[in-house]
Every structure is written in structure tokens, then in C-alpha cells.
Design a protein around this motif. Structure first.
Motif, mmCIF file in Angstrom:
data_model
loop_
_atom_site.group_PDB
_atom_site.id
_atom_site.type_symbol
_atom_site.label_atom_id
_atom_site.label_comp_id
_atom_site.label_asym_id
_atom_site.label_seq_id
_atom_site.Cartn_x
_atom_site.Cartn_y
_atom_site.Cartn_z
ATOM 1 N N GLN A 32 6.624 38.509 14.622
ATOM 2 C CA GLN A 32 6.365 39.374 15.772
ATOM 3 C C GLN A 32 6.302 38.594 17.080
ATOM 4 O O GLN A 32 5.870 39.123 18.101
ATOM 5 C CB GLN A 32 5.047 40.141 15.554
ATOM 6 N N TYR A 158 11.647 48.786 20.055
ATOM 7 C CA TYR A 158 11.250 47.431 19.679
ATOM 8 C C TYR A 158 12.086 46.942 18.505
ATOM 9 O O TYR A 158 12.420 47.695 17.607
ATOM 10 C CB TYR A 158 9.764 47.406 19.306
ATOM 11 N N PHE A 160 12.457 43.714 15.573
ATOM 12 C CA PHE A 160 11.593 42.765 14.893
ATOM 13 C C PHE A 160 12.404 41.765 14.080
ATOM 14 O O PHE A 160 13.437 42.096 13.514
ATOM 15 C CB PHE A 160 10.606 43.504 13.987
ATOM 16 N N TYR A 189 11.489 46.700 4.617
ATOM 17 C CA TYR A 189 12.860 46.286 4.909
ATOM 18 C C TYR A 189 13.537 45.775 3.643
ATOM 19 O O TYR A 189 14.720 46.020 3.396
ATOM 20 C CB TYR A 189 12.872 45.186 5.965
ATOM 21 N N PHE A 217 1.725 50.204 12.370
ATOM 22 C CA PHE A 217 2.888 49.517 12.928
ATOM 23 C C PHE A 217 3.955 50.511 13.380
ATOM 24 O O PHE A 217 4.501 50.412 14.486
ATOM 25 C CB PHE A 217 3.438 48.559 11.872
ATOM 26 N N VAL A 218 4.250 51.512 12.549
ATOM 27 C CA VAL A 218 5.239 52.534 12.911
ATOM 28 C C VAL A 218 4.738 53.363 14.082
ATOM 29 O O VAL A 218 5.499 53.732 14.986
ATOM 30 C CB VAL A 218 5.558 53.421 11.696
ATOM 31 N N PHE A 221 5.073 50.958 17.238
ATOM 32 C CA PHE A 221 6.366 50.373 17.593
ATOM 33 C C PHE A 221 7.570 51.133 17.055
ATOM 34 O O PHE A 221 8.699 50.714 17.252
ATOM 35 C CB PHE A 221 6.431 48.926 17.096
ATOM 36 N N GLY A 222 7.337 52.240 16.360
ATOM 37 C CA GLY A 222 8.457 53.028 15.875
ATOM 38 C C GLY A 222 9.057 53.854 16.997
ATOM 39 O O GLY A 222 8.604 53.841 18.141
ATOM 40 N N ALA A 249 12.059 49.378 13.825
ATOM 41 C CA ALA A 249 10.977 49.691 12.890
ATOM 42 C C ALA A 249 11.463 50.644 11.809
ATOM 43 O O ALA A 249 12.351 51.466 12.028
ATOM 44 C CB ALA A 249 9.796 50.299 13.640
ATOM 45 N N TYR A 250 10.870 50.524 10.640
ATOM 46 C CA TYR A 250 11.204 51.438 9.546
ATOM 47 C C TYR A 250 10.472 52.764 9.754
ATOM 48 O O TYR A 250 9.851 52.981 10.812
ATOM 49 C CB TYR A 250 10.855 50.818 8.191
#
Length: 730
Positions: A32, A158, A160, A189, A217-218, A221-222, A249-250
Motif C-alpha cells: 500500500q 485507487y 494497489f 486477488y 478496504f473495499v 478504496f473500492g 480494488a476487488y
């Protein structure tokens, strides 16, 4: 054995371990560092469905802004050209998704409570459009401390950096071992973007906290595409184009599919795979469910020590060093950087800073995840404020999309806690303080800073949550609201965070800033101490940053207080990202199974209290398991050439003397002596028979476990038969 580090030291772990025919992935962390080169997300998530002209404008604008930011931060890990290409790829990807989904127009929403003023950027719609993310990031006016180089149309997408999987056939990975939830973010991932088909193992707390960390996280930053069905978009094409290894992001669907593939294990539970691979998890003492792994194949035992702590006054279960008693090789990862402050010293500084801020009626911001040593930090802060007489004035707020789940789940994991915490369950009493504070209303949790947080806000307030990089999440909003007041303070406690880079986009901040990293990971000095305590490993691998130099023979000189180097007991070596370390395990023996058909034809012979049998067959290896099977006709012919007689039994002196007389030895001299030292220094009683044969002086020494013949080579064939008659042939 071959070890390859796939992420730089300082980032979360990810290593590939090749052991015989097995390929094992040790942790799957997400880099990150490149977040610091990205713009601050304000006003929620970027809308997915825009026309091509708007996307092109966003890409061009963002490239110029990123260039300016990177010029100020020459150490940025993402180059301008890479970001431009990646954003163009991502823009094309978003554009292609519009064919399957209708635009979702979102209504503007403003702040709805005292203490959260409405702030706007031209062309945006006020405090947090939400966009389904739960991040709750605020927009900022032109005069507010907003992000440098952002504009009304700036992209909030974003990218990564994944571990460098380029040199690995991901389909050939057999096992993934996760040590704790800080090293799991890249796992979706691997499981959902690639052809990975292996097994994944982690403890129950690691799985659950990992799920929460991924969800957060999603949320932070998703993008809006996160709500799109997985099947509608072929993200592997984007991954293939992204030569720099940066990925968007996933999705939440990816998280669920990934978590479903993980098998939960318990401490010291033995798992056997593929015949001879054995895995055991041991407590690492770092966080709830954190584990070190012992990997065993045949006679090879490798210990993976990751994010471990010997700090005894925290809530996680204590460090279990018994795995080192069985390990011949130790891989140490995620060590505390040299020169870091001690945990107790950092905690004292935090408590003092919090007390000063509360005394002057200011708010305290602590950007961190709602897990880990936050639970111990809260207890220490609460006790300190209680001693200072300030505890009745303060409100604790936890702001995160997963705050409620994380806080409730942590208090039901007593079996993974230190013994003193486990005992509190039987009182009954919540093992962690936040359970009691939430029950009394002294602490509250919120999904974002919108709505209830504003109406419940009490002055002063201590807020935990948000992403430590300050690139997204509630801390962005709160910095805009409280950043110009010097009575407030922000305290950075995460040891991995680059604080100057985190604050770089914000201008005009007058808020008090404190850097008090709480790092409980093993330092290189503590690792040396632990290894000296157990002294069973012959080889220890540490990150290159933990060494001061590497000698010509490949051994490393450590940067510990004593400058430790390799000794006869332990050999130290170092590894770095992208470099493969090859080690010879030095195994002399392997376990071999006998096939049922071959075993039926074996008839052991008794020699005293022990039975022996000669075994010959064809060796086959499958899934790391060796098996002897009956040899074919050709195989039997080959084996016959190498068959040797094996002698078993105890030398009978009378039979030996009779045999010597039969070949012409006259008057052999027999001498019995007491214990005498042999070549190894041990003492053994012996009988010495000296004689002359064929004009050559010869000697036969008979001991309890061996017979030694000293004679001329021309005489040795004559002595063969008398000696063979004293033993049985196997």
C-alpha cells in the motif's frame, strides 16, 4: 529448499517457499505504499458511469496533479507514466462496464448534525454522497484543508501493488498459510483473479478479522463498480494489461468467495496433506489468532515466524516457542525496525498526549484499524484518564464500516487470549474493556461520521478508526472539521505508516500532531535472544534490513546490539524482495513405505532379541510420499548386482579360535583388557587375539558391538571364512 520474498521489507508479508515438490505461499499481503501518491478521496466514491470525454478529462487532470505530487515526493513508488497508463486502462474498464448496467444517480446529502459543518467542492454535492461505500469521506471547500492537487473532477480510483507473482505458476501453488489478518488483503486477488487451486489455512480469528479488514478496504478504496456482478466484467484482462502490477480494488462478492475457500485451524492442530506434508499453527503472541507455522516434510522441519511478540501484558495468547524446538530452519519475517521505541514508552506518550488534549477540551483522532493492540490501548488510556480525573468528561467513538462487528466479535474470542483474559470469562466479565464501555454508553460505534455520529457527538471525544494513510475514510472528514483547531490532536500509532506522506495533502493544519508508534513485533535483538534460548534451528533467514552486512560465504552479520554472526550452532542468512535463497536441507534419511505386495514376501530373521530382513524393490515417489514396490524382472537383475551380504550376531571367541586353528594358525595370543578409549572418546571392554599367518603379524579385536581386523591385505582372504562362521548372514 528455495525461499523468495514477493514484497519489499516493510510491506505486509508474502513469500514463496519451494520445498521438494511442494510450493507453499507464506502470507498474502497487499502493498500500500503507492497510496501516498494517490489523491485524497472526498465526497464518497467516484461515479462509475460517465461518458468517454469525462473519463479522458479525469485521466488527464489526475495525471497532471499526480505529477505535481510526485515531484514533491521523489520517493513515490508509482511513476507518472505508470499512473497515466493505469488510469487509462481503468477508465476503459469502467467505460466497458456501462454497457451492462444503468447509471445510478445519487442524491446529494448534506451534514445533519451539530459539529459536522457542510463543506463543498465546486461541482460536488456536499458532505458524503455515500455511494454505497460507507466510507463517509467529506468534500472540502476551497478554503478548507483539502487535498493538494485535487479538483472537482479528480479521479478517486485507487490502484494497489500486488506481490510479484510473475515468476510463479499460480496454478501450482499447493498451500497458502496466513499468519494473521494484517497479511491477508491480497488473498482475493489470488483466489478470484487467477487460476489458483490450492488449499488455504488460517485460524478462526484471522479469517473473521481478515473478512472485516477486506470489507473496510473495499469501503475506503473500492469504486462503484464494486456493486457490479462478478461475471459481468472480465477483470483478468485488465490485470494482464497492468504491467506495473497495480490493480483496482476487488469487490464484496470476491471477499465472500475468498473467505469461503479458507479452512480454519486451531493452535497446535496437526494437518497432513499430500502424504507427507504436515502443518501446525502455534501462537505468535501478536494479535488474536496470530500464528507461526511449522512445516514438516519427511525429516525437514521449517518454522515460519511472522509478526510475533513476546510482550506478556497484552490480550493475545502468549508467544509459543515450542515450534522452534523441532525446526531445523527458521524463516523470520515482519520484524520491528531497528531503533523503534518500546511499547511501554510509546503507550506512556500516547496516554500523556490524550490527557493533555482532553484537559483542554479538545478532540483526539487516532487513525487505526478496529482490531489488534487498539483493545489494549483503550484500556491503558481509560485507566490513565481515570487516574487524572478526566474519564467522566470523555466519549470514545469507533468509526468504521465494520466497527460494530469487530468490537462484538473480539469479546467472544477468550480462548485465543492470554490466560489472565481467559479467566475473566468465568467471572462473568467481558475480557476486553470496550465491551463494558459500550454497555454503559461511554463508548459508541458508527459506520461513518454522517447521521448518528453528529447528533451523539460529545465534547471532548476520542475517535478511533479510518485508514492510517489518511487517504480515505472518516479521518479525512474529521481532519477537515477539526484540523484548524490547535486544541485538538491527532496521534499516529501504526508503525508502518509514513506520517509526513500521510499529512502531505493537507494544508493549514493547526491540530497537534504526535507520532507514537506502538510496535510489539520482535526486534532483531529479541529474535537473537529467542533463538539462543531454544538453539535447535541450524539456519535462520531474516530480512535484509535486519543485517548490517553479508559475508563472502553468504552468512549475515546482524544489526543487533552484539553484531551477531553465524556460529557453529546457528547460521544466519538474509533475503530481500525478488531474490531467491537456496538452502541445502542436508537430510540424510527419508521415510519410505512398503507396498502391501512387497511386505508379504518379507520374512525377518531373529538375531537375539531383534529380527531383521533384507528388503529390495523399486522406489516410486508421488505427492512427496516414497514407496517401495516389487521390482520388475529387469529391476531384479539390476538389484542382484548390488546385493551384499549383511552379517548379524555376536562374535563367539571359541568358534573364532577353532576357525583360526583350521587355517593353520598356531598358538594365538588372547588378551582380555579392561575399558579403553576408542576414537570417539568412549570406553569399551575388548578381547584381542594376536597371531601370525603366512609370515604376517595379524590381530583381531573383539568388542561388544564391533569386530576389528588388523592384517595385511594378502592375509585378509584367508581370515574371511573363520570370521563368517561366527556370524549369521542376512
Amino acid at each position: 529448499m528455495r525461499l523468495t520474498s514477493l514484497l519489499p521489507d516493510g510491506e505486509p508479508n508474502c513469500m514463496a517457499l519451494k520445498l521438494r515438490q511442494m510450493l507453499i505461499l507464506l502470507d498474502c499481503g497487499l502493498g500500500q505504499e503507492q497510496l501516498y501518491a494517490m489523491p485524497v478521496r472526498e465526497g464518497g466514491l467516484t461515479e462509475t458511469h460517465k461518458n468517454v470525454a469525462e473519463l479522458a478529462a479525469v485521466t488527464a487532470t489526475t495525471s497532471k496533479q499526480t505529477n505535481a505530487t510526485n515531484n514533491k515526493r521523489p520517493n513515490s513508488t508509482v511513476s507518472n507514466a505508470e499512473q497515466t497508463d493505469l488510469r487509462q486502462d481503468w477508465a476503459s474498464f469502467l467505460k466497458s462496464s456501462t454497457a451492462s448496467f444503468q447509471p445510478n444517480k445519487k442524491k446529494a446529502r448534506t451534514g445533519d448534525g451539530a459539529g459536522v459543518p457542510e463543506t463543498r467542492l465546486e461541482g460536488e454535492s456536499g458532505l458524503g454522497s455515500g455511494s454505497g461505500s460507507g466510507a463517509g469521506s467529506a468534500s472540502a471547500s476551497a478554503n478548507s484543508p483539502s487535498a493538494k492537487g485535487t479538483s472537482p473532477t479528480a479521479s478517486r480510483d485507487y490502484m494497489f501493488k500486488l506481490p510479484d507473482f510473475s515468476g510463479i505458476d499460480l496454478k501450482s501453488i499447493d498451500v497458502v498459510l496466513i499468519s494473521n489478518y494484517n497479511h491477508i488483503l491480497a488473498l482475493p486477488y489470488l483466489t478470484e483473479f487467477t487460476d489458483f487451486q490450492g488449499r488455504i489455512f488460517a485460524t478462526e480469528p484471522t479469517i473473521e478479522f481478515g473478512r472485516q479488514l477486506m470489507t473496510e478496504f473495499v469501503s475506503f478504496f473500492g469504486t462503484a463498480v464494486a456493486s457490479s456482478p462478478h461475471e459481468a466484467i472480465d477483470r483478468k484482462k485488465l490485470v494482464a494489461r497492468s504491467g506495473a502490477g497495480l490493480y483496482p480494488a476487488y469487490t464484496l462478492a470476491d471477499i465472500k468467495a475468498c473467505i469461503d475457500k479458507i479452512q480454519a485451524v486451531r493452535f497446535r492442530e496437526h494437518i497432513t496433506l499430500y502424504g507427507s506434508l504436515k502443518l501446525t499453527a502455534h501462537s505468535a503472541g501478536y494479535c488474536l489468532g496470530s500464528s507461526n507455522w511449522l512445516v514438516q516434510i519427511g525429516t525437514e522441519n521449517i518454522a515460519f515466524v511472522s509478526s510475533s511478540s513476546t510482550q506478556s501484558n497484552l490480550h493475545p495468547d502468549l508467544f509459543d516457542g515450542t515450534l522452534l524446538e523441532h525446526a531445523s530452519t527458521v524463516v523470520a519475517a515482519d520484524l520491528c525496525p531497528k531503533g523503534s521505541t518500546t511499547y511501554d514508552s510509546g503507550m506512556n506518550d500516547i496516554c500523556a498526549n490524550v490527557a493533555r488534549t482532553i484537559a483542554r477540551k479538545g478532540h483526539v483522532l487516532i487513525p487505526c484499524t478496529i482490531s489488534g493492540f487498539l483493545f489494549d490501548l483503550l484500556e491503558d488510556i481509560h485507566l490513565h484518564l481515570n487516574r487524572m480525573g478526566l474519564v467522566s468528561q470523555v466519549q470514545y467513538s469507533f468509526v468504521s464500516p465494520v466497527a460494530d462487528t469487530a468490537l462484538q466479535y473480539s469479546n467472544i474470542l477468550a480462548e485465543w487470549m492470554a490466560p489472565r483474559k481467559q479467566e475473566m470469562v468465568y467471572l462473568p466479565e467481558a475480557p476486553l474493556l470496550h465491551g463494558l464501555l459500550l454497555e454503559k454508553g461511554a463508548a459508541k460505534n458508527y459506520k461513518s461520521v454522517h447521521g448518528a455520529f453528529s447528533s451523539d457527538l460529545k465534547h471532548p471525544c476520542i475517535v478511533f478508526g479510518g485508514h492510517p494513510t489518511l487517504r480515505s475514510g472518516p479521518m479525512v472528514n474529521l481532519l477537515h472539521m477539526w484540523g484548524r483547531n490547535s486544541n485538538n490532536s491527532i496521534i499516529f500509532i501504526e508503525p508502518r505508516v509514513d506520517v509526513p506522506a500521510s499529512l502531505e495533502p493537507y494544508e493549514g493544519l493547526e491540530i497537534s500532531q504526535s507520532i507514537c508508534p506502538l510496535d510489539i513485533r520482535l526486534s532483531i535483538d529479541q529474535l537473537v535472544e529467542v533463538m539462543n534460548k531454544y538453539r535447535h534451528a541450524k539456519h535462520v533467514l531474516v530480512p535484509r534490513s535486519a543485517t548490517s552486512s553479508t559475508l563472502a560465504d553468504g552468512t549475515a552479520e546482524l544489526s543487533d546490539a552484539k553484531g551477531t554472526t553465524s556460529t557453529s550452532a546457528i547460521r544466519w542468512s538474509s533475503y530481500k524482495v525478488g531474490e531467491s535463497i537456496q538452502l541445502d536441507m542436508g537430510s540424510l534419511y527419508e521415510t519410505v513405505l512398503l507396498s502391501e505386495e512387497l511386505a508379504k514376501g518379507i520374512y525377518p530373521q531373529a538375531f537375539g532379541n531383534t529380527s531383521y530382513a533384507a528388503v529390495a524393490g523399486s522406489l516410486s515417489i508421488y505427492n512427496n510420499q516414497m514407496q517401495l514396490e516389487p521390482a520388475s524382472v529387469t529391476g531384479r537383475q539390476v538389484l542382484a548386482l548390488y546385493t551384499q551380504r549383511q552379517l548379524r550376531g555376536v562374535m563367539n571367541l571359541q568358534n573364532l579360535l577353532a576357525g583360526l586353528v583350521a587355517i593353520g594358525v598356531v598358538d594365538p595370543e588372547v588378551t582380555e583388557s579392561g575399558p579403553d578409549k576408542d576414537e570417539t572418546g568412549s570406553t569399551l571392554p575388548e578381547i584381542k587375539v594376536e597371531f601370525e599367518l603366512a609370515g604376517r603379524r595379524s590381530c583381531i579385536i573383539v568388542r561388544e558391538d564391533e569386530t576389528i581386523v588388523k592384517c595385511d591385505e594378502s592375509v585378509r582372504p584367508l581370515l574371511r571364512e573363520p570370521i563368517l562362521k561366527c556370524f549369521q548372514t542376512l
